[in-house]
Design an enzyme around this catalytic site. Structure first.
Site, PDB file in Angstrom:
ATOM      1  N   TYR A 159      -4.483   1.147  15.883  1.00  0.00           N
ATOM      2  CA  TYR A 159      -3.354   1.089  16.444  1.00  0.00           C
ATOM      3  C   TYR A 159      -3.510   0.861  17.882  1.00  0.00           C
ATOM      4  CZ  TYR A 159      -0.639   2.832  12.516  1.00  0.00           C
ATOM      5  OH  TYR A 159      -0.157   3.078  11.414  1.00  0.00           O
ATOM      6  N   HIS A 219      -2.890  10.948   0.993  1.00  0.00           N
ATOM      7  CA  HIS A 219      -2.679  10.691   2.235  1.00  0.00           C
ATOM      8  C   HIS A 219      -2.027  12.056   2.744  1.00  0.00           C
ATOM      9  CE1 HIS A 219      -0.656   7.336   5.000  1.00  0.00           C
ATOM     10  NE2 HIS A 219      -0.577   8.268   5.475  1.00  0.00           N
ATOM     11  N   GLU A 279      -3.451  -0.143   8.146  1.00  0.00           N
ATOM     12  CA  GLU A 279      -2.546   0.075   8.946  1.00  0.00           C
ATOM     13  C   GLU A 279      -2.361  -0.660  10.334  1.00  0.00           C
ATOM     14  OE1 GLU A 279      -1.252   4.114   9.364  1.00  0.00           O
ATOM     15  OE2 GLU A 279      -1.626   4.736   7.153  1.00  0.00           O
ATOM     16  N   GLU A 324      -7.320   8.400   6.099  1.00  0.00           N
ATOM     17  CA  GLU A 324      -7.365   9.229   7.498  1.00  0.00           C
ATOM     18  C   GLU A 324      -7.883  10.555   7.389  1.00  0.00           C
ATOM     19  OE1 GLU A 324      -4.417   6.503  10.258  1.00  0.00           O
ATOM     20  OE2 GLU A 324      -3.818   8.688   9.732  1.00  0.00           O
ATOM     21  N   ARG A 358       0.784  -1.148   0.079  1.00  0.00           N
ATOM     22  CA  ARG A 358       0.154   0.054   0.047  1.00  0.00           C
ATOM     23  C   ARG A 358       0.868   1.207   0.070  1.00  0.00           C
ATOM     24  NH1 ARG A 358      -2.767   2.966   4.524  1.00  0.00           N
ATOM     25  NH2 ARG A 358      -3.892   4.659   3.484  1.00  0.00           N
ATOM     26  N   ASN A 414      -7.221   1.786   9.732  1.00  0.00           N
ATOM     27  CA  ASN A 414      -6.100   2.122  10.418  1.00  0.00           C
ATOM     28  C   ASN A 414      -6.150   1.932  11.812  1.00  0.00           C
ATOM     29  OD1 ASN A 414      -5.202   2.448   7.918  1.00  0.00           O
ATOM     30  ND2 ASN A 414      -4.701   4.667   8.093  1.00  0.00           N
TER      31      ASN A 414
END
Length: 526
Positions: free
Chosen positions: A347, A159, A418, A205, A114, A345
């Site tokens: 985390y 991005h 991500e 995002e 990606r 994404n």
């Protein structure tokens, strides 16, 4: 070492190699069979396993190949904006070293990559100028190199970075003009690369760069108002919603072009990627439970609901009322069902504390959502802390986020676009011996496999990131890479996590480590 033509020296130091051999032996002896291991076979055969990057963070060559300045080129050169005073003028020099970086991916055994396309490199003057042949050539060569090695390109159109010219000319996302520019940029990419790219992301995002750029003002164009930041212009109560409205309609315009002119012939999919931390109630009170629901709506559903259902989330309408823009009936038709997949994404997990009906710290972390989020409760962190102050190791969160998305959007296809572990900058030896990243990734992958086993239509997983790189406001103080980068020589060296990922992808079982809960006092003491 020669960097201009792209020669990279890759080696594994003997001490690190010995550490890896010991770990591998312990894993093999202690695994105790499939019940204690994570296996590639726990995921579908067609599953995409890859790494992820973004153009601004790795390409460098910021004035090479007839590229124009992006908003982040300009912003990162303003003194005081980046923690370590650095910029991304060179960063990993991927623009010149991309062939060697593709070889790194091939060596890892990934089947997907990606990356993002620099708007400033492809259309230096937006729709007001010509397509840059140097930009077309660079991305064509990258895509061809990936395909030659059996790696599926997964392309992101935006991005964070946009041509600075569009900001200067009409205020970028605050103007309806941006819808025309983004549609033109998207169609240029479909036309030039769509014969070889099957997966497209419109925005990475948008909830982050809208929040940071127009609510709190820490990202370009640095617009905000009290009580947020020290911006010289902006309106935090209005502009985030105006910018989001234009962005969503820009997405819809790009998807309409793709579906009408390219999708049937090219056979691809198009979606959007959201920053997707999971939020849990700070306490079991009804107010905090509602706060967790509200912050998920203000952070995630704010952008996804309109592209699935044609309107903003009801949780936001209830709070914002008439200040949340209204889509016309024609716009609702343009917006609805404009996703083939949702990129996640993920985390971390944070606690959500109500600020609407209860006193809590101010300013609120999510503005008019009236929610404060934190990773700490009663002196104990929600999970093991990382180099990012709001990122904690909480593996259950990836499953929770996937199941939330599955339920809210009728199990639309998903990709984990991500997921990665943040290291603070340190000595090379410390950074290479990244056992914490290995524990993070294998525990998150196990949690993801549980979600898939429970019916979630997840089709891929991308590690952030292939390389240590320029990490936005943190500069080079935080490292996410599977490969260590010496930013003086640009030498790439595989970390232990790169070897772990390679073993996992090759079908080797990997024993699981249980995460630990760390108290704030213990961290301060260390």
């Amino acid at each position: 070492m020669e960097t201009a033509k792209g020669f990279i020296s890759i080696h594994l130091p003997l001490p690190l190699l010995l550490v890896w051999i010991v770990i591998a032996c312990l894993v093999e002896s202690a695994s105790g069979g499939p019940a204690g291991e994570l296996h590639r076979s726990q995921f579908p055969p067609s599953f995409l396993f890859g790494t992820a990057t973004s153009s601004f963070q790795i390409e460098g060559a910021y004035l090479q190949g007839n590229k124009s300045l992006s908003n982040w080129d300009v912003f990162s050169h303003i003194p005081g904006k980046i923690e370590d005073g650095s910029n991304a003028d060179v960063t990993d020099n991927h623009y010149n070293l991309f062939l060697e970086d593709v070889k790194l991916m091939k060596d890892l055994g990934v089947n997907a990559y990606r990356f993002s396309i620099s708007w400033s490199r492809l259309l230096p003057k937006g729709r007001f100028g010509e397509v840059n042949p140097d930009g077309v050539e660079f991305y064509s060569q990258l895509i061809d190199a990936l395909l030659e090695r059996g790696i599926t390109p997964f392309a992101t159109l935006n991005h964070y970075d946009i041509p600075q010219l569009l900001e200067d000319r009409y205020g970028s996302w605050l103007s309806t003009e941006i819808q025309l520019d983004f549609a033109f940029f998207a169609e240029t990419c479909f036309k030039e690369f769509g014969d070889r790219v099957r997966y497209w992301v419109t925005f990475n995002e948008p909830n982050v760069f809208i929040y940071d750029g127009y609510l709190i003002g820490t990202y370009p164009p640095s617009r905000c108002s009290e009580p947020f930041g020290n911006c010289t212009a902006g309106d935090s109560r209005l502009e985030p919603y105006v910018a989001t409205h234009n962005l969503l309609l820009a997405h819809a315009a790009a998807v309409n072009i793709y579906r009408k002119k390219y999708q049937e012939k090219q056979g691809g999919m198009i979606g959007i990627v959201m920053s997707a931390p999971w939020y849990e109630p700070y306490s079991d009170t009804p107010a905090d439970r509602l706060a967790a629901e509200r912050v998920n709506a203000f952070n995630f559903a704010w952008f996804v609901d309109p592209l699935v259902f044609g309107d903003y989330p009801p949780e936001m309408r209830q709070v914002l009322g008439e200040r949340l823009p209204i889509f016309t009936p024609e716009e609702k038709i343009k917006l609805a069902a404009k996703l083939d997949f949702i990129g996640i994404n993920h985390y971390t997990v944070n606690y959500a504390m109500d600020c609407m009906f209860s006193p809590c710290p101010s300013p609120y972390s999510f503005g008019e959502a009236a929610v404060y989020f934190t990773g700490e409760k009663d002196g104990v962190y929600i999970g093991d802390p990382t180099a990012m102050s709001t990122f904690f190791v909480v593996p259950r969160g990836i499953k929770e986020m996937v199941m939330y998305t599955k339920k809210r959007y009728n199990n639309m296809p998903m990709f984990i676009t991500e997921n990665g572990y943040a290291q603070a900058t340190a000595s090379k030896e410390v950074l290479l011996n990244d056992t914490k990243r290995i524990e993070y990734q294998q525990s998150y992958l196990q949690s993801l496999s549980d979600a898939i086993r429970e019916g979630a239509d997840v089709r891929g997983y991308f590690v952030w990131s292939l390389l240590d790189n320029f990490e936005w406001l943190h500069g080079y103080l935080v490292r996410f890479g599977l490969y260590y980068v010496d930013f003086n020589t640009l030498e790439r060296t595989p970390k232990l996590s790169a070897l772990w990922y390679k073993d996992f992808l090759s079908g080797t079982g990997v024993s699981l480590h249980q995460p630990v809960t760390t108290s704030k006092a213990e961290v301060m003491a260390s």
